[in-house]
Design a protein around this motif. Structure first.
Motif: not given
Length: 277
Positions: A9-23
């Motif tokens: 639940r926690i990590n999927r939120v991060a992977w779907n974030s704009a920050d993840a797409a940018r990195v």
């Protein structure tokens, strides 16, 4: 659909974030010298064989894997990142799939199955074993697996929210700019850390802990050399070598402690496995 754990639940939120797409779309080839050394070790051994790229994200590893073989399949469980990869590499076979259940892929087929950027650390311990079991199933006898994992004894395990504070500089303009950037990062990082810290637990051979990446927005597994080697043997793999991330050095088999941020593990499925699978 696989059951969703708290780490999911926690990590999927991060992977779907704009920050993840940018990195993940930053221009980068190898993540570190250890990954480059691992690919160099594997390339002559897996050349021309079918290769499987697990956790492909936005596609950083596609050129690395297709340099080994053009018989390529990539999978990821985050649809938004996978769509970015498809837009960048429209001719590649990229599939929406969870590494814990790759039943849509054939058994005993791939010469190399690779899971980069510590992706295997983002699920809980039992699911980590399931991923390794699936990797074991899909590779052919004599085929290899490569994955990276955070080091329980490395500097990353010691990271904390205070590092988000601005680094001092006598230049007032630079200090002001750093402070402005840090204010938001520290607020968000502190909030994430306080949300996730309840999941921190040290099991000795490995640990679960909130990590600094994505403003302390992920919770991951940190392993030890001994535990990961044991786990590979439990699944049925034979360990070949381990490379440290920082300098790309090969870690001897009898070494138990390392200062690397993370490890790159290479193992293979024994030829004798064809009699048992």
């Amino acid at each position: 659909m696989h059951r969703q754990t708290e780490l999911d639940r926690i990590n999927r939120v991060a992977w779907n974030s704009a920050d993840a797409a940018r990195v993940f779309t930053q221009e980068k080839t190898f993540s570190d010298p250890g990954e480059e050394a691992a690919f160099g070790w594997l390339a002559p051994r897996c050349s021309g064989t079918p290769v499987l790229d697990i956790g492909v994200g936005t596609g950083r590893t596609i050129p690395l894997m297709t340099a080994i073989s053009n018989d390529y399949t990539g999978v990821d469980y985050t649809e938004s990142l996978l769509e970015l990869a498809r837009s960048r590499y429209p001719t590649r076979d990229l599939r929406h799939m969870d590494a814990r259940d790759m039943s849509a892929l054939p058994s005993g087929h791939y010469g190399l199955a690779e899971f980069s950027w510590n992706g295997i650390d983002c699920v809980d311990y039992d699911d980590r074993v399931r991923i390794l079991e699936e990797m074991y199933r899909v590779v052919r006898p004599g085929g290899y697996v490569l994955f990276s994992s955070h080091n329980r004894g490395g500097p990353g395990y010691l990271e904390n929210i205070w590092q988000l504070l601005p680094h001092f500089t006598p230049n007032p303009l630079k200090l002001g700019w750093r402070t402005l950037i840090s204010v938001r990062r520290f607020q968000l990082g502190t909030l994430n850390y306080l949300r996730h810290v309840k999941l921190n637990h040290d099991y000795g051979a490995y640990a679960v802990k909130t990590a600094a990446a994505h403003n302390f927005g992920i919770v991951i597994v940190y392993t030890t050399l001994g535990e990961q080697r044991r786990q590979l043997a439990q699944v049925g793999f034979q360990s070949d070598t381990v490379f440290g991330s920082c300098e790309g050095n090969r870690i001897p088999d009898d070494v138990e402690d390392s200062g690397a941020w993370w490890f790159h593990f290479i193992a293979h499925k024994p030829m004798a496995a064809c009699r048992f699978d």
